[in-house]
Design an enzyme around this catalytic site. Structure first.
Site, PDB file in Angstrom:
ATOM      1  N   THR A   1       0.825  -1.211   0.000  1.00  0.00           N
ATOM      2  CA  THR A   1       0.000   0.000   0.000  1.00  0.00           C
ATOM      3  C   THR A   1       0.859   1.262   0.000  1.00  0.00           C
ATOM      4  O   THR A   1       1.990   1.257   0.520  1.00  0.00           O
ATOM      5  CB  THR A   1      -0.892  -0.008   1.269  1.00  0.00           C
ATOM      6  N   ASP A   2       0.285   2.347  -0.516  1.00  0.00           N
ATOM      7  CA  ASP A   2       0.989   3.640  -0.469  1.00  0.00           C
ATOM      8  C   ASP A   2       1.084   4.174   0.955  1.00  0.00           C
ATOM      9  O   ASP A   2       1.867   5.088   1.237  1.00  0.00           O
ATOM     10  CB  ASP A   2       0.310   4.671  -1.382  1.00  0.00           C
ATOM     11  N   GLU A   3       0.287   3.595   1.871  1.00  0.00           N
ATOM     12  CA  GLU A   3       0.291   4.105   3.253  1.00  0.00           C
ATOM     13  C   GLU A   3       1.615   3.888   3.969  1.00  0.00           C
ATOM     14  O   GLU A   3       1.855   4.486   5.018  1.00  0.00           O
ATOM     15  CB  GLU A   3      -0.828   3.453   4.066  1.00  0.00           C
TER      16      GLU A   3
ATOM     17  N   TYR B   1      -1.998  -0.698  11.088  1.00  0.00           N
ATOM     18  CA  TYR B   1      -2.120  -1.356   9.769  1.00  0.00           C
ATOM     19  C   TYR B   1      -0.923  -1.022   8.880  1.00  0.00           C
ATOM     20  O   TYR B   1      -0.226  -1.920   8.376  1.00  0.00           O
ATOM     21  CB  TYR B   1      -3.426  -0.936   9.082  1.00  0.00           C
TER      22      TYR B   1
ATOM     23  N   LYS C   1       2.205  -3.344   7.288  1.00  0.00           N
ATOM     24  CA  LYS C   1       2.447  -3.490   5.843  1.00  0.00           C
ATOM     25  C   LYS C   1       3.884  -3.058   5.524  1.00  0.00           C
ATOM     26  O   LYS C   1       4.572  -3.690   4.716  1.00  0.00           O
ATOM     27  CB  LYS C   1       1.454  -2.658   5.025  1.00  0.00           C
TER      28      LYS C   1
HETATM   29  P1  NAD Z   1      -9.719  -7.305   2.281  1.00  0.00           P
HETATM   30  O1  NAD Z   1      -9.742  -7.071   3.737  1.00  0.00           O
HETATM   31  O2  NAD Z   1     -10.939  -7.012   1.474  1.00  0.00           O
HETATM   32  O3  NAD Z   1      -9.349  -8.839   1.981  1.00  0.00           O
HETATM   33  C1  NAD Z   1      -8.356  -9.517   2.685  1.00  0.00           C
HETATM   34  C2  NAD Z   1      -8.527 -11.019   2.418  1.00  0.00           C
HETATM   35  O4  NAD Z   1      -7.464 -11.708   3.086  1.00  0.00           O
HETATM   36  C3  NAD Z   1      -9.848 -11.583   2.929  1.00  0.00           C
HETATM   37  O5  NAD Z   1     -10.431 -12.441   1.966  1.00  0.00           O
HETATM   38  C4  NAD Z   1      -9.445 -12.371   4.173  1.00  0.00           C
HETATM   39  O6  NAD Z   1     -10.284 -13.482   4.437  1.00  0.00           O
HETATM   40  C5  NAD Z   1      -8.033 -12.806   3.804  1.00  0.00           C
HETATM   41  N1  NAD Z   1      -7.200 -13.057   4.985  1.00  0.00           N
HETATM   42  C6  NAD Z   1      -7.031 -12.251   6.055  1.00  0.00           C
HETATM   43  N2  NAD Z   1      -6.188 -12.840   6.950  1.00  0.00           N
HETATM   44  C7  NAD Z   1      -5.817 -14.014   6.393  1.00  0.00           C
HETATM   45  C8  NAD Z   1      -4.959 -15.060   6.811  1.00  0.00           C
HETATM   46  N3  NAD Z   1      -4.312 -14.990   7.991  1.00  0.00           N
HETATM   47  N4  NAD Z   1      -4.782 -16.123   6.004  1.00  0.00           N
HETATM   48  C9  NAD Z   1      -5.429 -16.196   4.816  1.00  0.00           C
HETATM   49  N5  NAD Z   1      -6.265 -15.234   4.371  1.00  0.00           N
HETATM   50  C10 NAD Z   1      -6.460 -14.166   5.151  1.00  0.00           C
HETATM   51  O7  NAD Z   1      -8.467  -6.497   1.735  1.00  0.00           O
HETATM   52  P2  NAD Z   1      -8.242  -5.742   0.355  1.00  0.00           P
HETATM   53  O8  NAD Z   1      -8.739  -4.356   0.481  1.00  0.00           O
HETATM   54  O9  NAD Z   1      -8.710  -6.601  -0.738  1.00  0.00           O
HETATM   55  O10 NAD Z   1      -6.650  -5.678   0.343  1.00  0.00           O
HETATM   56  C11 NAD Z   1      -5.902  -6.727  -0.222  1.00  0.00           C
HETATM   57  C12 NAD Z   1      -4.434  -6.372  -0.203  1.00  0.00           C
HETATM   58  O11 NAD Z   1      -4.220  -5.173  -0.929  1.00  0.00           O
HETATM   59  C13 NAD Z   1      -3.875  -6.110   1.204  1.00  0.00           C
HETATM   60  O12 NAD Z   1      -2.580  -6.646   1.269  1.00  0.00           O
HETATM   61  C14 NAD Z   1      -3.843  -4.592   1.298  1.00  0.00           C
HETATM   62  O13 NAD Z   1      -2.835  -4.186   2.190  1.00  0.00           O
HETATM   63  C15 NAD Z   1      -3.541  -4.219  -0.129  1.00  0.00           C
HETATM   64  N6  NAD Z   1      -3.986  -2.890  -0.571  1.00  0.00           N
HETATM   65  C16 NAD Z   1      -5.303  -2.534  -0.417  1.00  0.00           C
HETATM   66  C17 NAD Z   1      -5.742  -1.311  -0.925  1.00  0.00           C
HETATM   67  C18 NAD Z   1      -7.198  -0.891  -0.835  1.00  0.00           C
HETATM   68  O14 NAD Z   1      -7.537   0.218  -1.253  1.00  0.00           O
HETATM   69  N7  NAD Z   1      -8.100  -1.707  -0.318  1.00  0.00           N
HETATM   70  C19 NAD Z   1      -4.822  -0.460  -1.565  1.00  0.00           C
HETATM   71  C20 NAD Z   1      -3.486  -0.866  -1.670  1.00  0.00           C
HETATM   72  C21 NAD Z   1      -3.088  -2.083  -1.183  1.00  0.00           C
HETATM   73  O1  DAU Z   2      -4.125   3.872   0.436  1.00  0.00           O
HETATM   74  C1  DAU Z   2      -4.346   2.506   0.371  1.00  0.00           C
HETATM   75  C2  DAU Z   2      -5.172   2.049   1.557  1.00  0.00           C
HETATM   76  O2  DAU Z   2      -6.509   2.496   1.295  1.00  0.00           O
HETATM   77  C3  DAU Z   2      -5.149   0.546   1.774  1.00  0.00           C
HETATM   78  O3  DAU Z   2      -3.841   0.173   2.129  1.00  0.00           O
HETATM   79  C4  DAU Z   2      -6.135   0.123   2.869  1.00  0.00           C
HETATM   80  O4  DAU Z   2      -6.161  -1.291   2.966  1.00  0.00           O
HETATM   81  C5  DAU Z   2      -7.510   0.634   2.496  1.00  0.00           C
HETATM   82  O5  DAU Z   2      -8.440   0.326   3.513  1.00  0.00           O
HETATM   83  C6  DAU Z   2      -7.462   2.143   2.278  1.00  0.00           C
HETATM   84  O6  DAU Z   2      -7.163   2.822   3.525  1.00  0.00           O
HETATM   85  P1  DAU Z   2      -7.946   4.143   3.972  1.00  0.00           P
HETATM   86  O7  DAU Z   2      -7.845   4.270   5.435  1.00  0.00           O
HETATM   87  O8  DAU Z   2      -7.552   5.303   3.117  1.00  0.00           O
HETATM   88  O9  DAU Z   2      -9.449   3.705   3.496  1.00  0.00           O
HETATM   89  P2  DAU Z   2     -10.889   3.868   4.160  1.00  0.00           P
HETATM   90  O10 DAU Z   2     -11.854   3.355   3.131  1.00  0.00           O
HETATM   91  O11 DAU Z   2     -10.970   3.313   5.516  1.00  0.00           O
HETATM   92  O12 DAU Z   2     -11.056   5.452   4.271  1.00  0.00           O
HETATM   93  C7  DAU Z   2     -10.889   6.309   3.150  1.00  0.00           C
HETATM   94  C8  DAU Z   2     -11.007   7.741   3.645  1.00  0.00           C
HETATM   95  O13 DAU Z   2     -12.352   7.988   4.053  1.00  0.00           O
HETATM   96  C9  DAU Z   2     -10.158   8.046   4.848  1.00  0.00           C
HETATM   97  O14 DAU Z   2      -9.695   9.385   4.760  1.00  0.00           O
HETATM   98  C10 DAU Z   2     -11.108   7.907   6.036  1.00  0.00           C
HETATM   99  C11 DAU Z   2     -12.409   8.372   5.446  1.00  0.00           C
HETATM  100  N1  DAU Z   2     -13.663   7.777   5.975  1.00  0.00           N
HETATM  101  C12 DAU Z   2     -13.730   6.417   6.101  1.00  0.00           C
HETATM  102  C13 DAU Z   2     -14.896   5.818   6.539  1.00  0.00           C
HETATM  103  C14 DAU Z   2     -14.998   4.321   6.701  1.00  0.00           C
HETATM  104  C15 DAU Z   2     -14.753   8.593   6.260  1.00  0.00           C
HETATM  105  O15 DAU Z   2     -14.700   9.841   6.129  1.00  0.00           O
HETATM  106  N2  DAU Z   2     -15.908   8.004   6.687  1.00  0.00           N
HETATM  107  C16 DAU Z   2     -16.029   6.650   6.839  1.00  0.00           C
HETATM  108  O16 DAU Z   2     -17.128   6.174   7.212  1.00  0.00           O
END
Ligand code: NAD
Ligand code: DAU
Length: 332
Positions: free
Chosen positions: A121-123, A148, A152
């Site tokens: 992630t960019d975080e 989190y 990562k």
């Molecule tokens: P998500 O929470 O939707 O999915 C995570 C999946 O991993 C789920 O299916 C869960 O059951 C599985 N999981 C969790 N713990 C596990 C374990 N111990 N063993 C096996 N499976 C397990 O997450 P996501 O948003 O799809 O993110 C997926 C990946 O992408 C993560 O590594 C996250 O850091 C990265 N990422 C997410 C975002 C975003 O915007 N959501 C952006 C950049 C990177």
């Molecule tokens: O940047 C990549 C990351 O993006 C991933 O690594 C994470 O897995 C993914 O969850 C996401 O993280 P964020 O914390 O940015 O996503 P989230 O959807 O939780 O929140 C997005 C923005 O919206 C953040 O500034 C918080 C805000 N927010 C979130 C929720 C749930 C609100 O204002 N209201 C809300 O109800």
């Protein structure tokens, strides 16, 4: 044809990747997923049976991981605890899955000399000021803010160490915020869409001025396939689609798209330590590997995401009440 092991393939981005791989390649996919609260087997319902095997298991389980890695040509590692708000409430599972789980996978790919792609992630880079012209690049120093993002960051560093010390054939990608189908209702965009669908008002943390750099999950998938195909071992690639928007803009766009007054939302308690702004410079991926995003119109991508949630209530409604109860207890 490759045999891909996809960890976390029942989660949001992992399942989008599986759909993308099945549509665009002839690879066979084995999904390893623990089906935590965030995993949903129904996200893989319409994948043809001869293209996918599903194993319910934990990435920290060495025996399960070893057997599956030994049978794969490449591992694409999505499995993680992914939600910042949960990590503030209970960090332990983030350590176990994100750090120990990645370690277990690295040891297995090392033993069997299997290609590894690590999804991150960019975080890991921390945050930027709102008026800073800078964006994150591959050389930005790590500076994570939350449990989190720090786990990562730790997992990324493990991958780098296993490449350098043991010659593991790995690449890393750090992507910005994804949107699209199959995203859990705890996350910002699906939470607001499903609130509006239920006649409830969207919830903005604090003033709502925090900026996220949005990319469609399908573009993330095409970037990962590109890196798997043509990426250089040991390299990191940032993935982003120039989609910076502040949270208020996103909520107002959603309300307008869904036929509601643009200001029909509430401000709620801010997230502790809330990162202000993320922004990705993905020039390296575009120039060196020739990748380009396809979803260039955020409003159109958001409209099709709204349609998906409207059409798939049976997919998201089982998780909605518990998710809202968790937020309500925190004043969010
Ligand atoms: P998500 O929470 O939707 O999915 C995570 C999946 O991993 C789920 O299916 C869960 O059951 C599985 N999981 C969790 N713990 C596990 C374990 N111990 N063993 C096996 N499976 C397990 O997450 P996501 O948003 O799809 O993110 C997926 C990946 O992408 C993560 O590594 C996250 O850091 C990265 N990422 C997410 C975002 C975003 O915007 N959501 C952006 C950049 C990177
Ligand atoms: O940047 C990549 C990351 O993006 C991933 O690594 C994470 O897995 C993914 O969850 C996401 O993280 P964020 O914390 O940015 O996503 P989230 O959807 O939780 O929140 C997005 C923005 O919206 C953040 O500034 C918080 C805000 N927010 C979130 C929720 C749930 C609100 O204002 N209201 C809300 O109800």
């Amino acid at each position: 044809m490759m045999r891909l092991l996809v960890t976390g393939g029942a989660g949001f981005i992992g399942s989008n990747f599986v759909h993308h791989v099945v549509a665009h390649t002839d690879h066979h996919v084995t999904v390893l997923d623990a089906l935590t609260y965030a995993g949903n087997i129904n996200s893989l319902n319409d994948i043809p049976e001869d293209r996918i095997s599903f194993v319910e298991g934990d990435i920290t389980d060495e025996a399960v991981v070893d057997e599956l890695v030994a049978a794969a040509d490449a591992v694409v590692h999505y499995a993680a605890e992914s939600h910042n708000d949960n990590s503030l409430h209970d960090p332990r599972p983030f350590l176990d899955t994100n750090v120990v789980g990645t370690f277990v996978l690295l040891e297995a790919v090392r033993r069997h000399d299997v290609r590894f792609h690590h999804i991150s992630t960019d975080e890991v880079y921390g945050d930027l000021e709102l008026d800073d012209p800078a964006r994150f690049t591959e050389s930005t120093p790590y500076n994570p803010s939350s449990p989190y993002s720090s786990t990562k960051a730790g997992s990324d560093l493990l991958v780098r160490a296993w490449v350098r010390s043991f010659g593991v054939r790995a690449t890393i990608s750090n992507c910005s915020n994804n949107y699209g189908p199959y995203q859990h209702v705890e996350k910002f965009i699906p939470r607001q869409i499903t609130n509006i669908l239920r006649g409830q008002r969207p919830r903005l943390y604090g003033a709502g001025l925090n900026v996220r750099d949005w990319i469609h999950a399908d573009d993330h998938s095409s970037a990962v396939l590109t890196i798997l195909d043509r990426g250089s071992i040991g390299e990191t690639y940032l993935i982003g689609a120039d989609g910076e928007k502040n949270n208020r803009e996103v909520v107002e766009l959603l309300l307008t798209l869904m036929g509601q007054p643009h200001d029909a939302y509430d401000h709620v308690m801010d997230r502790p330590g809330h990162d202000l702004r993320y922004a990705i410079d993905s020039s390296k991926l575009r120039v060196e590997l020739g990748w380009e995003p396809k979803f260039r119109n955020f409003e159109a991508g958001l409209a099709s995401t709204v349609d998906w949630y409207r059409d798939n209530e049976q997919w998201w409604s089982p998780a909605k009440d518990a998710t809202e109860a968790f937020y309500a207890a925190k004043g969010q």
